[in-house]
Design a protein around this motif. Structure first.
Motif, PDB file in Angstrom:
ATOM      1  N   HIS A  61      -4.273  37.902  41.916  1.00 19.54           N
ATOM      2  CA  HIS A  61      -3.767  37.732  43.887  1.00 19.54           C
ATOM      3  C   HIS A  61      -4.671  37.780  44.495  1.00 19.54           C
ATOM      4  O   HIS A  61      -5.374  38.609  45.922  1.00 19.54           O
ATOM      5  CB  HIS A  61      -3.911  39.252  43.586  1.00 19.54           C
ATOM      6  N   ILE A  62      -4.960  36.092  44.168  1.00 19.12           N
ATOM      7  CA  ILE A  62      -5.801  35.416  45.610  1.00 19.12           C
ATOM      8  C   ILE A  62      -5.259  34.564  45.728  1.00 19.12           C
ATOM      9  O   ILE A  62      -4.112  33.541  45.088  1.00 19.12           O
ATOM     10  CB  ILE A  62      -7.244  35.733  44.595  1.00 19.12           C
ATOM     11  N   ALA A  63      -5.136  34.353  47.279  1.00 21.28           N
ATOM     12  CA  ALA A  63      -4.459  33.150  47.845  1.00 21.28           C
ATOM     13  C   ALA A  63      -4.809  31.570  47.891  1.00 21.28           C
ATOM     14  O   ALA A  63      -5.752  31.687  46.743  1.00 21.28           O
ATOM     15  CB  ALA A  63      -4.188  32.984  49.373  1.00 21.28           C
ATOM     16  N   PRO A  64      -4.325  30.976  47.125  1.00 18.19           N
ATOM     17  CA  PRO A  64      -4.362  29.158  46.478  1.00 18.19           C
ATOM     18  C   PRO A  64      -5.913  29.027  48.016  1.00 18.19           C
ATOM     19  O   PRO A  64      -6.723  28.466  46.675  1.00 18.19           O
ATOM     20  CB  PRO A  64      -2.879  28.900  46.866  1.00 18.19           C
ATOM     21  N   SER A  65      -6.204  29.409  48.545  1.00 19.70           N
ATOM     22  CA  SER A  65      -7.054  28.050  49.248  1.00 19.70           C
ATOM     23  C   SER A  65      -8.542  29.039  49.333  1.00 19.70           C
ATOM     24  O   SER A  65      -9.641  28.750  48.513  1.00 19.70           O
ATOM     25  CB  SER A  65      -6.952  28.213  51.080  1.00 19.70           C
ATOM     26  N   THR A  66      -8.366  30.538  48.879  1.00 23.24           N
ATOM     27  CA  THR A  66      -9.545  30.463  48.613  1.00 23.24           C
ATOM     28  C   THR A  66     -10.148  30.692  46.810  1.00 23.24           C
ATOM     29  O   THR A  66     -11.187  30.767  46.493  1.00 23.24           O
ATOM     30  CB  THR A  66      -9.082  32.689  48.296  1.00 23.24           C
ATOM     31  N   ILE A  67      -9.225  31.029  46.023  1.00 21.14           N
ATOM     32  CA  ILE A  67      -9.144  30.734  44.751  1.00 21.14           C
ATOM     33  C   ILE A  67      -9.767  28.971  44.675  1.00 21.14           C
ATOM     34  O   ILE A  67     -10.601  29.488  43.566  1.00 21.14           O
ATOM     35  CB  ILE A  67      -7.731  30.875  43.431  1.00 21.14           C
ATOM     36  N   THR A  68      -9.566  28.272  45.435  1.00 20.29           N
ATOM     37  CA  THR A  68      -9.867  26.907  45.064  1.00 20.29           C
ATOM     38  C   THR A  68     -11.824  26.814  45.447  1.00 20.29           C
ATOM     39  O   THR A  68     -12.693  26.592  45.172  1.00 20.29           O
ATOM     40  CB  THR A  68      -9.170  26.000  46.186  1.00 20.29           C
ATOM     41  N   ARG A  69     -11.710  27.534  46.977  1.00 13.73           N
ATOM     42  CA  ARG A  69     -13.527  27.635  47.151  1.00 13.73           C
ATOM     43  C   ARG A  69     -14.373  28.495  45.961  1.00 13.73           C
ATOM     44  O   ARG A  69     -15.057  28.293  45.716  1.00 13.73           O
ATOM     45  CB  ARG A  69     -13.302  29.158  48.383  1.00 13.73           C
ATOM     46  N   PHE A  70     -13.557  29.820  45.657  1.00 14.86           N
ATOM     47  CA  PHE A  70     -14.175  30.095  44.120  1.00 14.86           C
ATOM     48  C   PHE A  70     -14.245  29.869  43.243  1.00 14.86           C
ATOM     49  O   PHE A  70     -15.393  29.917  42.345  1.00 14.86           O
ATOM     50  CB  PHE A  70     -12.873  31.942  44.017  1.00 14.86           C
ATOM     51  N   VAL A  71     -12.977  28.884  42.709  1.00 12.41           N
ATOM     52  CA  VAL A  71     -13.814  27.815  41.021  1.00 12.41           C
ATOM     53  C   VAL A  71     -14.459  26.902  41.737  1.00 12.41           C
ATOM     54  O   VAL A  71     -15.444  26.808  41.045  1.00 12.41           O
ATOM     55  CB  VAL A  71     -12.533  27.412  40.781  1.00 12.41           C
ATOM     56  N   ASP A  72     -14.264  26.125  43.101  1.00 12.99           N
ATOM     57  CA  ASP A  72     -15.850  25.460  43.709  1.00 12.99           C
ATOM     58  C   ASP A  72     -16.945  25.901  43.094  1.00 12.99           C
ATOM     59  O   ASP A  72     -17.789  25.595  42.727  1.00 12.99           O
ATOM     60  CB  ASP A  72     -15.101  25.029  44.815  1.00 12.99           C
ATOM     61  N   LYS A  73     -16.919  27.272  43.683  1.00 13.77           N
ATOM     62  CA  LYS A  73     -18.626  28.415  43.480  1.00 13.77           C
ATOM     63  C   LYS A  73     -18.991  28.265  41.543  1.00 13.77           C
ATOM     64  O   LYS A  73     -19.445  27.719  42.147  1.00 13.77           O
ATOM     65  CB  LYS A  73     -18.379  29.118  43.228  1.00 13.77           C
ATOM     66  N   LEU A  74     -18.175  28.334  41.041  1.00 10.78           N
ATOM     67  CA  LEU A  74     -17.999  28.477  39.901  1.00 10.78           C
ATOM     68  C   LEU A  74     -18.469  27.307  38.783  1.00 10.78           C
ATOM     69  O   LEU A  74     -18.603  27.378  38.189  1.00 10.78           O
ATOM     70  CB  LEU A  74     -17.043  29.340  39.305  1.00 10.78           C
ATOM     71  N   VAL A  75     -17.866  25.949  39.594  1.00 12.12           N
ATOM     72  CA  VAL A  75     -18.001  24.361  38.697  1.00 12.12           C
ATOM     73  C   VAL A  75     -19.372  24.168  39.083  1.00 12.12           C
ATOM     74  O   VAL A  75     -20.270  23.902  38.278  1.00 12.12           O
ATOM     75  CB  VAL A  75     -16.779  23.918  39.645  1.00 12.12           C
ATOM     76  N   SER A  76     -18.802  24.464  40.726  1.00 15.23           N
ATOM     77  CA  SER A  76     -21.016  24.229  41.162  1.00 15.23           C
ATOM     78  C   SER A  76     -22.284  24.642  40.501  1.00 15.23           C
ATOM     79  O   SER A  76     -23.661  23.527  40.356  1.00 15.23           O
ATOM     80  CB  SER A  76     -21.141  24.693  42.658  1.00 15.23           C
ATOM     81  N   GLN A  77     -21.894  26.202  39.815  1.00 14.68           N
ATOM     82  CA  GLN A  77     -22.834  27.018  38.654  1.00 14.68           C
ATOM     83  C   GLN A  77     -22.871  26.702  36.878  1.00 14.68           C
ATOM     84  O   GLN A  77     -23.267  27.411  36.226  1.00 14.68           O
ATOM     85  CB  GLN A  77     -22.625  27.874  38.938  1.00 14.68           C
ATOM     86  N   GLN A  78     -21.568  25.468  37.030  1.00 15.51           N
ATOM     87  CA  GLN A  78     -21.473  24.982  35.146  1.00 15.51           C
ATOM     88  C   GLN A  78     -21.208  26.049  34.411  1.00 15.51           C
ATOM     89  O   GLN A  78     -21.492  25.921  33.825  1.00 15.51           O
ATOM     90  CB  GLN A  78     -23.284  24.965  35.545  1.00 15.51           C
ATOM     91  N   LEU A  79     -20.750  26.688  35.712  1.00 15.64           N
ATOM     92  CA  LEU A  79     -19.752  28.072  34.596  1.00 15.64           C
ATOM     93  C   LEU A  79     -18.488  28.190  33.612  1.00 15.64           C
ATOM     94  O   LEU A  79     -18.135  28.365  33.031  1.00 15.64           O
ATOM     95  CB  LEU A  79     -20.216  29.619  34.864  1.00 15.64           C
ATOM     96  N   ILE A  80     -17.893  26.911  34.848  1.00 17.40           N
ATOM     97  CA  ILE A  80     -16.498  26.793  34.605  1.00 17.40           C
ATOM     98  C   ILE A  80     -16.306  24.990  34.736  1.00 17.40           C
ATOM     99  O   ILE A  80     -17.255  24.527  35.820  1.00 17.40           O
ATOM    100  CB  ILE A  80     -15.170  27.524  35.004  1.00 17.40           C
ATOM    101  N   GLU A  81     -14.843  24.537  34.013  1.00 13.59           N
ATOM    102  CA  GLU A  81     -15.299  23.000  34.353  1.00 13.59           C
ATOM    103  C   GLU A  81     -13.101  22.948  34.736  1.00 13.59           C
ATOM    104  O   GLU A  81     -12.618  23.182  33.814  1.00 13.59           O
ATOM    105  CB  GLU A  81     -15.131  22.452  33.498  1.00 13.59           C
ATOM    106  N   ARG A  82     -13.576  21.793  35.503  1.00 14.77           N
ATOM    107  CA  ARG A  82     -11.849  22.282  35.940  1.00 14.77           C
ATOM    108  C   ARG A  82     -11.635  20.152  35.225  1.00 14.77           C
ATOM    109  O   ARG A  82     -12.326  19.069  35.695  1.00 14.77           O
ATOM    110  CB  ARG A  82     -11.347  22.059  37.509  1.00 14.77           C
ATOM    111  N   LYS A  83     -10.093  20.740  34.617  1.00 17.67           N
ATOM    112  CA  LYS A  83      -9.733  19.088  33.939  1.00 17.67           C
ATOM    113  C   LYS A  83      -8.346  19.182  34.827  1.00 17.67           C
ATOM    114  O   LYS A  83      -7.078  19.848  34.307  1.00 17.67           O
ATOM    115  CB  LYS A  83     -10.061  19.321  32.694  1.00 17.67           C
TER     116      LYS A  83
END
Length: 142
Positions: A61-83
């Motif tokens: 239940h998170i807005a698309p712009s917010t989810i993008t920012r949060f995904v970016d944080k987890l990607v930068s911490q190398q916890l997830i990857e976006r494909k």
């Protein structure tokens, strides 16, 4: 306005509770190094490898712009990857993200246990169900 106008206001009380439970959740998730929201995102990604960013946002239940920012944080911490997969971004946990799952589950259990202890197990379950239903109704109406 009556003497108890704040006590009788759903908006005021939900926000008051939100602040209190956020402090509790931050305390429970502190050892993971993640905020509760980022921890929940990682837990979903760990349990649903290949989830789309859109589905992840909808589930949390998170807005698309917010989810993008949060995904970016987890990607930068190398916890997830976006494909990229044709037209959408798919989220996969990394080995580092998967290695945190036990700590995340422990923090989740601590949070659930604290809520049950402080509110009573039955009250905690009933309140969770009521809030979930109310959230569904209000999201549908707005």
């Amino acid at each position: 306005m009556g003497e108890k106008y704040l006590e009788d206001c759903l908006y005021f009380n939900v926000n008051r509770m939100s602040r209190a439970i956020t402090r509790l959740a931050e305390k429970c998730f502190k050892d993971t190094g993640l905020s509760p929201t980022l921890a929940f995102m990682l837990m979903v990604a760990n349990n649903k490898p290949g989830i789309s960013q859109t589905e992840l946002g909808a589930e949390l239940h998170i807005a698309p712009s917010t989810i993008t920012r949060f995904v970016d944080k987890l990607v930068s911490q190398q916890l997830i990857e976006r494909k990229a997969n044709r037209t959408k971004a798919l989220i996969y946990p990394t080995d580092k993200g998967l290695a945190l799952q036990q700590a995340l589950q422990h923090a989740w259990n601590d949070l659930q246990g604290a809520c049950s202890e402080y509110l009573g197990e039955k009250n905690s379950q009933e309140l969770t169900a009521l809030l979930s239903h109310a959230g569904d109704v209000l999201e549908e109406k707005n």
